[in-house]
Design a protein around this motif. Structure first.
Motif, short mmCIF file in Angstrom:
data_model
loop_
_atom_site.label_atom_id
_atom_site.label_comp_id
_atom_site.label_asym_id
_atom_site.label_seq_id
_atom_site.Cartn_x
_atom_site.Cartn_y
_atom_site.Cartn_z
N ILE A 31 14.66 9.91 5.43
CA ILE A 31 13.70 9.52 4.39
C ILE A 31 14.43 9.09 3.13
O ILE A 31 14.07 8.08 2.49
N LEU A 32 15.47 9.81 2.74
CA LEU A 32 16.22 9.45 1.53
C LEU A 32 16.96 8.13 1.72
O LEU A 32 17.19 7.40 0.74
N TRP A 33 17.34 7.81 2.96
CA TRP A 33 17.99 6.53 3.20
C TRP A 33 17.09 5.38 2.73
O TRP A 33 17.52 4.50 1.98
N VAL A 34 15.84 5.39 3.15
CA VAL A 34 14.95 4.29 2.80
C VAL A 34 14.45 4.42 1.37
O VAL A 34 14.21 3.42 0.69
N LYS A 35 14.33 5.64 0.86
CA LYS A 35 13.81 5.81 -0.50
C LYS A 35 14.80 5.33 -1.55
O LYS A 35 14.40 4.94 -2.65
N MET A 36 16.07 5.32 -1.21
CA MET A 36 17.08 4.85 -2.16
C MET A 36 17.58 3.44 -1.83
O MET A 36 18.24 2.82 -2.66
N LEU A 37 17.30 2.96 -0.65
CA LEU A 37 17.64 1.58 -0.30
C LEU A 37 16.91 0.63 -1.23
O LEU A 37 15.68 0.73 -1.40
N CYS A 58 8.28 -2.78 0.46
CA CYS A 58 6.84 -2.65 0.69
C CYS A 58 6.52 -1.65 1.81
O CYS A 58 5.41 -1.12 1.86
N THR A 59 7.47 -1.39 2.69
CA THR A 59 7.25 -0.43 3.78
C THR A 59 7.95 0.90 3.50
O THR A 59 8.23 1.66 4.42
N ASN A 60 8.21 1.18 2.24
CA ASN A 60 8.90 2.43 1.91
C ASN A 60 7.96 3.62 2.06
O ASN A 60 6.74 3.47 2.13
N VAL A 61 8.57 4.81 2.10
CA VAL A 61 7.79 6.05 2.10
C VAL A 61 7.19 6.21 0.70
O VAL A 61 7.92 6.38 -0.27
N ASP A 62 5.88 6.16 0.61
CA ASP A 62 5.23 6.25 -0.69
C ASP A 62 4.83 7.68 -1.03
O ASP A 62 4.70 8.02 -2.20
N TYR A 63 4.60 8.49 -0.02
CA TYR A 63 4.39 9.93 -0.22
C TYR A 63 4.73 10.64 1.07
O TYR A 63 4.72 10.06 2.16
N GLY A 99 0.82 -1.20 0.00
CA GLY A 99 0.00 0.00 0.00
C GLY A 99 0.86 1.25 0.00
O GLY A 99 2.06 1.21 -0.23
N LYS A 100 0.21 2.36 0.27
CA LYS A 100 0.89 3.65 0.19
C LYS A 100 1.18 4.16 1.61
O LYS A 100 0.30 4.70 2.27
N SER A 101 2.42 3.97 2.04
CA SER A 101 2.81 4.33 3.40
C SER A 101 3.29 5.78 3.46
O SER A 101 4.22 6.15 2.74
N PRO A 102 2.68 6.61 4.30
CA PRO A 102 3.03 8.03 4.35
C PRO A 102 4.13 8.33 5.35
O PRO A 102 4.34 7.59 6.32
N ALA A 103 4.83 9.43 5.11
CA ALA A 103 5.73 10.02 6.10
C ALA A 103 5.27 11.45 6.33
O ALA A 103 4.81 12.14 5.40
N LEU A 105 11.55 2.75 8.43
CA LEU A 105 11.80 1.33 8.19
C LEU A 105 12.22 0.52 9.41
O LEU A 105 11.99 -0.69 9.46
N LEU A 106 12.81 1.14 10.43
CA LEU A 106 13.53 0.38 11.45
C LEU A 106 12.62 -0.49 12.32
O LEU A 106 13.10 -1.46 12.92
#
Length: 496
Positions: A262-268, A274-279, A243-247, A428-429
């Motif tokens: 946020i960029l750490w997980v967005k580029m990982l 599946c648990t990334n920041v979607d918006y 789904g779309k996980s918000p930050a 993510l942690l």
């Protein structure tokens, strides 16, 4: 009067073997039958046997480390070696060692209290028992971790395991099939590639097997099909979807620190999580400042996107999907801002640079579908209520990330929204904590695993009541007039 019943022979005793549909391929049928038969012979493995299984799985990961890393890299085309070691092997090995340590306590029966009608002479407890044969359907984004983590819970609980790998994990599937017999008998753990001998996917057929539990990780759309396949057998399911996980960045939180995390997980893994920041929600007027911080962070961490530390998009279909999603947003008025300006990526190798999107709206695909890639839509907000309303108007996400040190604001989002899990002041942690359950809610999934919750998911918590030397229910038996009524009156009085 003639009684036909006395001339009827008793019905034949059928073995306790589940019916496997005839259209299921023979290798799947044979493996399931062998595992089911093995479980019937040994229904409750000892602590020592279960620990031996977990140690064998740990040895498999350690002994074959470089081969596993190489197989995943070949499946991706370019998969950061460091990321495979950190997010897959390290996490899986830690989880195994933790389960080995804590298994005696998990297996211990748990004493339960008695109600007033049985207290104090009887006893009651809950006893975890294995379910039988467990099926695990593995996604492609973290194929080692997502095979091993649910397997930890299944083996710790005393089950047999059949694993179906993704179509995008062909090299890893072949490697596991090659090395697995050194560590497990086929009637304990077996791995299947997604493609059968005829080249067709076995996924839908795999999920039609009469497992005692099925664990699936994938999209909500496929999750619905999996549930439908499991329904005829009444197979219990655990669904880890997405789904779309918000930050959300609160007004008082340092924007540079939020951007860094946020960029750490967005580029990982190139955002394929599946648990990334979607918006992302940032306070109104802070969008450009966030982007400037993000560009600086990307330049520091990835001075060369083509150097091998930045992961490729898994296949051409996914790459084309992300490009189409990006172009759809631009065509509808979104402003695309490169977060790695000056680096163009490599379409032939499916290396896609990260990009932020401003001026997005709900009509765009990027705001309707899970992104699963390095695209970051940014929305602005004026107050917390509009953020809460926006999140609650949509299906429950798998994760939620809030950047705020204010306890009251943290409590607001924790109580006024619902998601699978939460990380505060980072991303993510929560997923990597072995003592926190992981799982979705509603559209993002059902059920939990990791650590003790994984053990419970793959166990039957069997309630047991043991009668004491005096049966207190005798005081409540007919005739009700007299002692029974008096005892009941006392009980009702005590529970008024």
């Amino acid at each position: 009067m003639h009684n036909d019943a006395q001339h009827l022979s008793p019905p034949p005793q059928r073995p306790n073997v589940p019916t496997v549909p005839a259209h299921i391929p023979q290798p799947l049928r044979d493996c399931f039958a062998a595992q089911h038969a093995a479980f019937q012979k040994q229904r409750c493995p000892s602590l020592a046997e279960r620990r031996a299984d977990l140690r064998a799985l740990h040895r498999l990961l350690v002994d074959n480390r470089e081969a596993l890393v190489d197989a995943v890299n070949r499946d991706y085309g370019c998969r950061s070696r460091f990321e495979t070691l950190m997010t897959e092997l390290l996490q899986a090995q830690e989880g195994l060692l933790d389960a080995i340590k804590r298994l005696p306590r998990w297996m211990r029966r748990e004493k339960r209290s008695l109600d007033i009608s049985q207290y104090p002479l009887a006893s009651a407890w809950v006893q975890p028992q294995p379910l039988g044969v467990v099926g695990i359907v593995v996604p492609w984004n973290f194929p080692i971790a997502m095979a091993v983590q649910p397997m930890i819970g299944a083996l710790a609980a005393g089950n047999r395991v059949m694993v179906k790998m993704s179509e995008n994990s062909a090299h890893l599937a072949r490697l596991l099939q090659e090395v697995l017999p050194r560590y497990f008998a086929a009637d304990k753990v077996s791995v299947f590639a997604d493609r059968g001998e005829d080249g067709a996917s076995i996924g839908p057929l795999f999920t039609q097997l009469p497992f005692n539990h099925l664990f699936f990780t994938g999209s909500p759309q496929t999750g619905r099909a999996v549930m439908a396949n499991c329904a005829p057998n009444l197979t219990p399911v655990t669904l880890e979807l997405g789904g779309k996980s918000p930050a959300i960045v609160a007004p008082g939180y340092p924007l540079d620190k939020a951007a860094e995390r946020i960029l750490w997980v967005k580029m990982l893994n190139a955002g394929q999580i599946c648990t990334n920041v979607d918006y992302l929600f940032v306070p109104q007027g802070r969008e450009q400042a966030f982007i400037q911080h993000a560009q600086r962070i990307v330049a520091q961490r990835y001075p060369n996107l083509l150097g091998g530390e930045y992961t490729a998009i898994i296949d051409q279909r996914q790459y084309d999907r992300l490009q189409a999603m990006l172009q759809d947003a631009i065509a509808q008025g979104a402003q695309a801002v490169p977060l790695a300006p000056g680096q163009s990526g490599d379409a032939a190798r499916r290396i896609m640079p990260p990009v932020a999107l401003l001026n997005v709206h709900d009509g765009m695909q990027v705001m309707q579908r899970e992104i699963f890639g390095p695209i970051l839509p940014i929305l602005s907000y004026q107050n917390r209520d509009e953020v809460t309303q926006y999140i609650n108007d949509r299906p429950h996400p798998l994760a939620l990330y809030l950047f705020s040190h204010e306890r009251a604001l943290q409590q607001h989002y924790l109580t006024q929204t619902l998601s699978g899990g939460v990380t505060l002041n980072d991303t993510l942690l929560h997923v990597g904590q072995h003592h926190l359950p992981f799982g979705g809610v509603g559209n993002s999934g059902m059920g939990h695993y990791h650590g003790h919750e994984g053990f419970l998911t793959f166990s039957k918590l069997r309630p047991v009541f043991q009668q004491g030397p005096i049966r207190t229910v005798n005081f409540l038996q007919p005739p009700y007039a007299g002692l029974a009524s008096k005892v009941l009156d006392v009980m009702l009085w005590r529970n008024r």
